[in-house]
Write an enzyme that holds these catalytic residues in place. Sequence first.
Site, PDB file in Angstrom:
ATOM      1  N   ARG A  27     -32.449  18.181 -39.277  1.00  0.00           N
ATOM      2  CA  ARG A  27     -32.787  19.284 -38.360  1.00  0.00           C
ATOM      3  C   ARG A  27     -31.536  20.062 -37.968  1.00  0.00           C
ATOM      4  NH1 ARG A  27     -35.061  16.283 -33.645  1.00  0.00           N
ATOM      5  NH2 ARG A  27     -35.215  18.313 -32.651  1.00  0.00           N
ATOM      6  N   ASP A  41     -35.405   8.686 -37.148  1.00  0.00           N
ATOM      7  CA  ASP A  41     -34.900   9.772 -36.309  1.00  0.00           C
ATOM      8  C   ASP A  41     -33.477  10.152 -36.703  1.00  0.00           C
ATOM      9  OD1 ASP A  41     -35.081  11.607 -33.995  1.00  0.00           O
ATOM     10  OD2 ASP A  41     -33.381  10.412 -33.329  1.00  0.00           O
ATOM     11  N   SER A  48     -38.491  12.874 -31.248  1.00  0.00           N
ATOM     12  CA  SER A  48     -37.157  12.298 -31.441  1.00  0.00           C
ATOM     13  C   SER A  48     -36.763  11.455 -30.223  1.00  0.00           C
ATOM     14  CB  SER A  48     -36.158  13.447 -31.660  1.00  0.00           C
ATOM     15  OG  SER A  48     -34.839  13.007 -31.544  1.00  0.00           O
ATOM     16  N   LYS A  85     -37.206   6.877 -29.676  1.00  0.00           N
ATOM     17  CA  LYS A  85     -36.102   5.976 -29.318  1.00  0.00           C
ATOM     18  C   LYS A  85     -36.399   5.241 -28.015  1.00  0.00           C
ATOM     19  CE  LYS A  85     -33.434   9.515 -30.047  1.00  0.00           C
ATOM     20  NZ  LYS A  85     -32.541  10.577 -30.391  1.00  0.00           N
ATOM     21  N   HIS A 128     -33.547   8.921 -19.570  1.00  0.00           N
ATOM     22  CA  HIS A 128     -33.016   9.689 -20.686  1.00  0.00           C
ATOM     23  C   HIS A 128     -32.806  11.127 -20.262  1.00  0.00           C
ATOM     24  CE1 HIS A 128     -32.273  10.487 -24.962  1.00  0.00           C
ATOM     25  NE2 HIS A 128     -32.738  11.702 -24.662  1.00  0.00           N
TER      26      HIS A 128
HETATM   27  N1  URA Z   1     -31.945  14.578 -28.043  1.00  0.00           N
HETATM   28  C1  URA Z   1     -32.538  13.829 -29.003  1.00  0.00           C
HETATM   29  O1  URA Z   1     -32.391  12.608 -29.035  1.00  0.00           O
HETATM   30  N2  URA Z   1     -33.316  14.454 -29.895  1.00  0.00           N
HETATM   31  C2  URA Z   1     -33.528  15.773 -29.895  1.00  0.00           C
HETATM   32  O2  URA Z   1     -34.253  16.259 -30.739  1.00  0.00           O
HETATM   33  C3  URA Z   1     -32.894  16.554 -28.901  1.00  0.00           C
HETATM   34  C4  URA Z   1     -32.102  15.930 -27.958  1.00  0.00           C
END
Ligand code: URA
Length: 441
Positions: A168, A161, A183, A187, A82
């Site tokens: 946010r 999320d 966040s 995932k 990621h």
């Molecule tokens: N990427 C994400 O998935 N969440 C965040 O809060 C920032 C970058």
Amino acid sequence: MRMYDVIAKKRNGETLSEEEIRFMIDGYVKGEIPDYQMSAMLMAIYLNGMNDKETATLTSEVAHSGDMVDLSPIEGIKVDKHSTGGVGDKTTLVVAPIVAACGVKVAKMSGRGLGHTGGTVDKMESIPGMRTTLTEEEFFQVVNNTGLSVIGQSGNLAPADKKLYALRDVTATVDSIPLIAASIMSKKLAAGSDCILLDVKTGSGAFMKTLDDSITLAEKMVAIGEHAGKKTMALITNMDIPLGSLIGNSLEVIEAVDTLKGNGPADLTEVCLQLASGMLYLAGKGDLDLCRAMAEKTISDGSALKRLIAMVEAQGGDSSVIKDTSLFQKAPFKLEVKAPKGGYITHMDTEKCGIASSMLGAGRITKESEIDFAAGIALKKKVGQSVMEGEVMAVLYTSKEELFLASAEEFLSAVTISDEKPAAEPLIYARVTKAGAERLV
Ligand code: URA
């Protein structure tokens, strides 16, 4: 329990219990807690932070708000990666085929562009016919047959999320370390892989602008991953300059293919090799040096490129554009941006470069905007290089000629030209494991 009291507790700088965090996430997903109360909570977290236990509980609750993907129908170790988001970051399209060619499975769910940053799913959709939504069965089948599959996030992956992120975005609470960590890791945990390699970007094009903040974020995410039983490691990589030379969707696929052919830009190739080595290391393929040698071999023997072609074909894409990237549809208009004066390029505000590319149609200005896959920027000069007055620094591409003016202005405002040659910036700053952060520069 009343949400009012939970907000007041965090506002006063106290620690939230597991029950309180569960109550607020559950209630928010069910619509029982309204946006205005959750907004107040997000701001209280933004201002007062969360300790490691609170962050881990928040991550777990957000992950469990939807499906927890079971990847057991895919044989062998599955490794995920990621990136926290950047400009010109096409690493997934290079790294996933390399890792698959080394015999480690990559079953990856990626995102779309967000703000000034690009997204792998948008890039993949620039390949004609490419499907980024597969049924679970198809997803497993593609990974079992080709070693990799990259698709968009399934509708029910960490739905909390999705709601929280949207809130946010409009309440000035994005750049909070516990909120970003929860966040991203919610995932990753829900997506089911055994190992997770995090590419935490730092610099003007990243959400975390300083190295210290990036390391803190990485340490928190690694701790969350390890606590959940996943082998997790992070690299802190430079996003103070766009990665590679091409920004935009099909342009980035072209550069990824060039890199898999061994002809990519040096910075992109190096970051991809480091990320791939890290993923192979986590999957137990050997020490980092051995893993790097394995990764390099998949480029020199063409096996990684074959994996990309196999995945594209398995997901319905037209692989002729991968085999011959000159077949990608070209933008009808191009504009050369010339240096206003001579000297050295000492800085390129990477967020502005990303915005300039978005303004050409490569990103979404509103949620509903259609992407212009051929739009984007080819950088002809990067930080550290000299330019003469009037020399071409970049070429802008778009399907709508009227977009050039604003984008060119944005791009020019991103570039600083000075008399003195700047010191070279590192590509990789640190490696973070459960043992701690190891500075590499
Ligand atoms: N990427 C994400 O998935 N969440 C965040 O809060 C920032 C970058």
